[in-house]
Design an enzyme around this catalytic site. Structure first.
Site, PDB file in Angstrom:
ATOM      1  N   THR A 265     -43.789   1.722   8.794  1.00  0.00           N
ATOM      2  CA  THR A 265     -43.437   0.616   9.681  1.00  0.00           C
ATOM      3  C   THR A 265     -41.925   0.478   9.816  1.00  0.00           C
ATOM      4  OG1 THR A 265     -45.438  -0.550   9.012  1.00  0.00           O
ATOM      5  CG2 THR A 265     -43.724  -1.835  10.119  1.00  0.00           C
TER       6      THR A 265
ATOM      7  N   ASP B 184     -40.882   6.176   5.347  1.00  0.00           N
ATOM      8  CA  ASP B 184     -41.644   4.938   5.443  1.00  0.00           C
ATOM      9  C   ASP B 184     -42.346   4.922   6.804  1.00  0.00           C
ATOM     10  OD1 ASP B 184     -42.492   2.262   4.941  1.00  0.00           O
ATOM     11  OD2 ASP B 184     -40.832   1.553   6.190  1.00  0.00           O
TER      12      ASP B 184
ATOM     13  N   ASP C  55     -36.715   1.290   6.720  1.00  0.00           N
ATOM     14  CA  ASP C  55     -36.038   0.364   7.632  1.00  0.00           C
ATOM     15  C   ASP C  55     -35.360  -0.772   6.892  1.00  0.00           C
ATOM     16  OD1 ASP C  55     -38.279  -1.026   6.818  1.00  0.00           O
ATOM     17  OD2 ASP C  55     -38.616  -1.959   8.771  1.00  0.00           O
TER      18      ASP C  55
END
Length: 640
Positions: A334, A332, A534
């Site tokens: 961000t 991923d 995250d």
């Protein structure tokens, strides 16, 4: 709390059982010495007869010794058979019974004593792993100092409720997840993150259960307690991981089902061929597959203990084994490749509005969201002294934006695709501002009021310092690394270029379900995927991947439920460590299995030829088990 207590009780039971076995083995050992003295030195006559059968002091001492060591082994075998379960003690039980029937009481007693002694040595050798895991469970406190009236009093943790003010003194373990209301201190969060450097805490900062307050007193408002806290979930995950069986363990279980009957047949054939009853008895002793059964769990337990001490939480041994199969890593953007600590870099007002007006409007829409973008906007608004209260309804569209209604005022904040989806048109001046934001490598967010786009907000993120190094390591060790992002293609390509990820492996503007579909397509092609996110909007992809890894989720405890592996220390540095640990664990398991099988058959061959006696066979059997455990224990000191 119940999780912690259950886990602590389990280890306490292990210690009690171990202490009881040590006492029984000691008594049995003394009786064996007496039996040998009676037989070889004193040559004592029978003290009485049972149906003309002589009962000697040597026999009494040996049988008493067997009652302490052999009887539990035989009883365990019987209980296993009653449950229709294959038990590794069956073969040794038959050997002990056979020796007693033949009148070889000392041999039976010594074999049973050596088997128990071997199990005690195995427990001691594997105790380091269990102690490390127990230490994690033990850091969950049972009481808290809670403000009652004008004084802080100690109360059981079960009586603490959300909103209580808790006093955490210097040296105390933080009993709740909460927010610092008063005081300043440094807190050791190594129990969560593996990072030994204490973290400064001031008013407004978050603190977490299981961490240790160091310098000053803190007054904390309780937000989560017990099983709901970050630490409670961690203890629960470790307990689950220890209980889970990995694929190699299931294969061993299937092997043992036919192994025992096969050994009995071999022992019978050797007896018929040689006429020497001691050879099949020795075969039964050395053929007990303890080393084989220990091959997998001993390695997994050592690896789990090593990982937990470094802030890597693994939900089960099967995810360690899966590391060897991973041939593609999907990252991923961000919060994974970037820090996820977003800031509002610039505001672009349109239609005669001011920057503060746009920021206040965006903050009202984002007031009820926990998304990193929402936090960035709210922090910027608070820094300008703006009122961010919002009493209306909010509707979140994961991966796109957010929409709110307050006092008949409609506000929308999100991407161009989001605004177009809800029926808004983008004016040319807004598109020009969007292009300028893209050109600077930042993320544009449109702000709309009613049916009109009134401005844009530029969001800036930063690449993690270790991202480039980790990506390079993954490319060298795994091969293919791809990036999946819900952000625009322009921003995604900027981050990819800085991290060394080829442009053709970047997929942008993906919604959460589209990331999941992307991974599913890779798996349908036969690829084994490790996905790293995250935890924000990554739930479907984390669950879909063969290994779903979430980063730094002390606040986002939902990711503890969706991810297979959680890196509690913020950053990617432990990702390569986890994958390397998994590969080393798989290699250790394979070495253990090969050794256990080859060692077992070698000892059976020596027993069949008469080279090994039952006593030597028992010694050899335990040497094999200890070798497996010691090899697994090397994982505790794994170096990457």
């Amino acid at each position: 709390m119940e999780i912690k207590m259950a886990m602590t009780e389990r280890f306490r039971d292990v210690r009690k059982g171990l202490g009881r076995e040590i006492v029984l083995a000691s008594v049995a050992g003394v009786l064996i010495v007496l039996s040998l003295l009676f037989e070889h030195l004193f040559h004592l006559s029978p003290v009485f007869f049972v149906a003309t059968y002589p009962i000697t002091p040597q026999m009494v001492a040996a049988l008493l010794s067997l009652s302490f060591t052999g009887a539990p082994i035989i009883w365990g075998s019987i209980k296993g058979l009653l449950r229709r379960e294959t038990n590794v003690d069956e073969l040794v039980s038959l050997a002990i019974i056979g020796a007693v029937i033949l009148g070889e009481y000392n041999a039976a007693a010594i074999v049973a004593f050596i088997m128990v002694l071997g199990s005690l040595l195995e427990e001691h050798a594997s105790g380091r792993s269990r102690r490390d895991i127990e230490a994690i469970a033990a850091k969950h406190p049972t009481h808290a100092f809670v403000l009652r009236g004008t004084q802080f009093v100690a109360v059981p943790l079960e009586q603490v409720v959300v909103g209580d003010r808790v006093l955490v003194r210097p040296g105390d373990i933080v009993p709740v997840d909460g927010r610092v209301e008063l005081g300043e201190s440094r807190v050791d969060e190594s129990s969560l993150t593996g990072e030994s450097i204490p973290v400064d805490k001031v008013t407004g900062d978050a603190v977490y259960t299981g961490t240790t307050n160091q310098d000053g007193a803190l007054q904390v408002v309780a937000l989560k307690m017990g099983e709901d806290s970050t630490y409670g979930k961690i203890v629960h995950l470790i307990k689950e991981a220890e209980d889970q069986r990995v694929p190699a363990r299931r294969i061993v279980d299937q092997f043992v089902r036919w192994y025992t009957p096969a050994v009995l047949v071999i022992a019978g054939v050797i007896w018929l061929a040689t006429g020497d009853i001691f050879r099949p008895i020795t075969i039964l002793v050395v053929a007990c597959p303890c080393a084989l059964v220990l091959a997998t769990p001993s390695a997994v337990l050592s690896a789990l203990a090593y990982a937990a001490r470094r802030g890597i939480l693994i939900k089960g041994g099967r995810f360690l084994e899966a590391c060897s199969d991973v041939d593609i890593v999907a990252l991923d953007k961000t919060g994974t490749l970037t820090t996820g600590q977003l800031i509002v870099k610039e505001v672009f007002p349109l239609k005669g509005n001011g920057e503060v007006d746009i920021l206040a409007l965006a903050a009202k829409a984002e007031a009820g969201s926990e998304h990193p973008i929402a936090k960035a906007i709210l922090n910027a608004a608070l820094a300008h002294g703006l009122d961010v209260s919002f009493n209306g309804q909010i509707q979140t569209h994961p991966g796109l934006g957010i929409k709110g209604v307050d006092a008949d005022q409609h506000v929308a904040v999100g991407s161009q695709r989001f605004l177009e989806r809800i029926g808004l048109s983008i004016p040319e001046e807004a598109k020009s501002a969007e292009a300028a934001i893209f050109a600077s490598g930042k993320t544009p967010l449109f702000v709309a009021r009613g049916k009109e786009v009134v401005g844009l907000v530029s969001i800036e993120d930063h690449i993690r310092p270790e991202s480039c190094k980790v990506v390079k390591q993954l490319q060298e060790e795994i091969g293919r690394v791809v990036m999946l992002s819900g952000d625009s293609g322009e921003v995604a390509q900027v981050v990819a270029r800085q991290c060394g990820i080829p442009f053709h492996t970047v997929s942008a503007e993906l919604l959460p379900d589209q990331k999941q579909e992307y991974l599913r397509n890779l798996q349908n092609e036969g690829r084994h995927v490790c996905y790293v996110g995250d935890g924000t909007n990554d739930g479907p992809a984390l669950a879909q991947a063969d290994i779903g890894v979430s980063i730094g989720t002390r606040e986002d405890t939902i990711a503890l439920d969706t991810a297979h592996v959680v890196l509690m220390q913020q950053g990617l540095e432990n990702l390569s460590l986890f994958l390397a640990l998994g590969r080393r664990t798989e290699r250790t398991i394979n070495i253990n299995l090969i050794f256990a099988i080859s060692f077992g058959f070698t000892m059976m061959a020596l027993a069949a030829t008469g080279i090994l006696t039952p006593i030597l066979g028992a010694i050899s059997h335990n040497i094999g088990s200890l070798m497996v455990i010691l090899n697994s224990a090397r994982l505790i000191k794994f170096k990457f």
